[in-house]
Scaffold this active site. Structure first.
Site, PDB file in Angstrom:
ATOM      1  N   ASN A 284       1.713 -29.363 -33.717  1.00  0.00           N
ATOM      2  CA  ASN A 284       1.489 -27.968 -33.399  1.00  0.00           C
ATOM      3  C   ASN A 284       0.085 -27.837 -32.816  1.00  0.00           C
ATOM      4  O   ASN A 284      -0.895 -28.204 -33.454  1.00  0.00           O
ATOM      5  CB  ASN A 284       1.646 -27.121 -34.663  1.00  0.00           C
ATOM      6  CG  ASN A 284       1.584 -25.644 -34.384  1.00  0.00           C
ATOM      7  OD1 ASN A 284       0.627 -25.159 -33.780  1.00  0.00           O
ATOM      8  ND2 ASN A 284       2.583 -24.908 -34.836  1.00  0.00           N
TER       9      ASN A 284
ATOM     10  N   ASP B  66       1.661 -17.973 -36.760  1.00  0.00           N
ATOM     11  CA  ASP B  66       2.506 -19.042 -36.225  1.00  0.00           C
ATOM     12  C   ASP B  66       3.982 -18.748 -36.411  1.00  0.00           C
ATOM     13  O   ASP B  66       4.789 -19.081 -35.546  1.00  0.00           O
ATOM     14  CB  ASP B  66       2.152 -20.381 -36.872  1.00  0.00           C
ATOM     15  CG  ASP B  66       2.726 -21.552 -36.107  1.00  0.00           C
ATOM     16  OD1 ASP B  66       2.336 -21.731 -34.942  1.00  0.00           O
ATOM     17  OD2 ASP B  66       3.575 -22.262 -36.648  1.00  0.00           O
TER      18      ASP B  66
ATOM     19  N   SER C 158      11.008 -27.611 -41.124  1.00  0.00           N
ATOM     20  CA  SER C 158      12.237 -27.094 -40.525  1.00  0.00           C
ATOM     21  C   SER C 158      11.934 -26.379 -39.207  1.00  0.00           C
ATOM     22  O   SER C 158      11.114 -25.466 -39.175  1.00  0.00           O
ATOM     23  CB  SER C 158      12.901 -26.121 -41.512  1.00  0.00           C
ATOM     24  OG  SER C 158      14.101 -25.613 -41.001  1.00  0.00           O
TER      25      SER C 158
ATOM     26  N   GLU D 183       7.472 -29.536 -32.237  1.00  0.00           N
ATOM     27  CA  GLU D 183       8.640 -30.061 -31.541  1.00  0.00           C
ATOM     28  C   GLU D 183       8.517 -29.863 -30.030  1.00  0.00           C
ATOM     29  O   GLU D 183       8.906 -30.742 -29.251  1.00  0.00           O
ATOM     30  CB  GLU D 183       9.921 -29.384 -32.053  1.00  0.00           C
ATOM     31  CG  GLU D 183      10.180 -29.597 -33.536  1.00  0.00           C
ATOM     32  CD  GLU D 183       9.482 -28.582 -34.440  1.00  0.00           C
ATOM     33  OE1 GLU D 183       9.761 -28.611 -35.641  1.00  0.00           O
ATOM     34  OE2 GLU D 183       8.657 -27.769 -33.961  1.00  0.00           O
TER      35      GLU D 183
ATOM     36  N   HIS E 288       4.579 -25.412 -30.495  1.00  0.00           N
ATOM     37  CA  HIS E 288       4.931 -25.889 -31.824  1.00  0.00           C
ATOM     38  C   HIS E 288       5.057 -27.410 -31.733  1.00  0.00           C
ATOM     39  O   HIS E 288       5.123 -27.976 -30.635  1.00  0.00           O
ATOM     40  CB  HIS E 288       6.256 -25.282 -32.268  1.00  0.00           C
ATOM     41  CG  HIS E 288       6.139 -23.861 -32.716  1.00  0.00           C
ATOM     42  ND1 HIS E 288       7.189 -23.184 -33.290  1.00  0.00           N
ATOM     43  CD2 HIS E 288       5.114 -22.973 -32.679  1.00  0.00           C
ATOM     44  CE1 HIS E 288       6.820 -21.962 -33.597  1.00  0.00           C
ATOM     45  NE2 HIS E 288       5.565 -21.799 -33.229  1.00  0.00           N
TER      46      HIS E 288
ATOM     47  N   CYS F  57      12.297 -23.877 -31.428  1.00  0.00           N
ATOM     48  CA  CYS F  57      12.401 -25.336 -31.405  1.00  0.00           C
ATOM     49  C   CYS F  57      13.840 -25.789 -31.658  1.00  0.00           C
ATOM     50  O   CYS F  57      14.316 -26.745 -31.045  1.00  0.00           O
ATOM     51  CB  CYS F  57      11.441 -25.935 -32.417  1.00  0.00           C
ATOM     52  SG  CYS F  57       9.707 -25.541 -32.033  1.00  0.00           S
TER      53      CYS F  57
ATOM     54  N   CYS G 100      11.801 -23.908 -36.120  1.00  0.00           N
ATOM     55  CA  CYS G 100      12.013 -22.472 -35.945  1.00  0.00           C
ATOM     56  C   CYS G 100      13.131 -22.224 -34.927  1.00  0.00           C
ATOM     57  O   CYS G 100      13.715 -23.156 -34.375  1.00  0.00           O
ATOM     58  CB  CYS G 100      10.715 -21.817 -35.474  1.00  0.00           C
ATOM     59  SG  CYS G 100      10.308 -22.212 -33.750  1.00  0.00           S
TER      60      CYS G 100
END
Length: 145
Positions: free
Chosen positions: A39, A142, A77, A52, A50, A82, A79
């Site tokens: 991130n 975020d 996990s 990912e 982010h 992503c 979002c």
């Protein structure tokens, strides 16, 4: 712990050292890491970097069929954004370090045929727990709170 989740955790720790949010990700294809990221919203003044997204960006342009044989590892996990990107590129498997601190649209992602593996890794949990206590305003920003 797999070497790939360990690499994602290393990315998360790097993000924290840079003053960012401790979430990391790696993309694995054929047993090799082809992209890695963390991130970097704070570091880059970005609305979308982010872990990912940074990981996929750093993997560069891959062929559609490559994504369809890849595994995405993330310390947290993913979002909606992503997860949507993973769905768009038809990544068939996501390994998640933890989903206690935040849970993305896991049921929806599974309903679209993606295999999710929740590791519930203690290092991932602790990274986020400490960060959220120390920087609640940054964490809320975020996740869009």
């Amino acid at each position: 712990m797999s070497e790939f989740l360990k690499a994602a955790i290393e990315e998360a720790e790097l993000g924290l050292k840079e003053g960012g949010i401790p979430i990391g990700s790696v993309l694995v294809l054929g047993g090799k890491i082809v992209g890695r990221g963390h991130n970097r919203r704070v570091q880059k003044g970005s609305s979308i970097l982010h872990a990912e997204m940074d990981c996929l960006e750093n993997a560069g342009r891959l062929k559609a069929r490559d994504y369809q044989h890849a595994v995405l590892y993330s310390t947290l996990s993913p979002c909606d954004m992503c997860s949507g990107t993973a769905l768009l590129y038809k990544i068939p498997r996501i390994v998640i370090g933890e989903n206690r601190s935040f849970q993305g649209p896991e049921d929806y992602v599974k309903s679209r045929g993606v295999e999710l593996t929740i590791v519930d890794d203690s290092r991932c949990i602790e990274l986020m727990r400490v960060f959220i206590v120390r920087s609640p305003e940054l964490w809320n920003e975020d996740i869009g709170e």
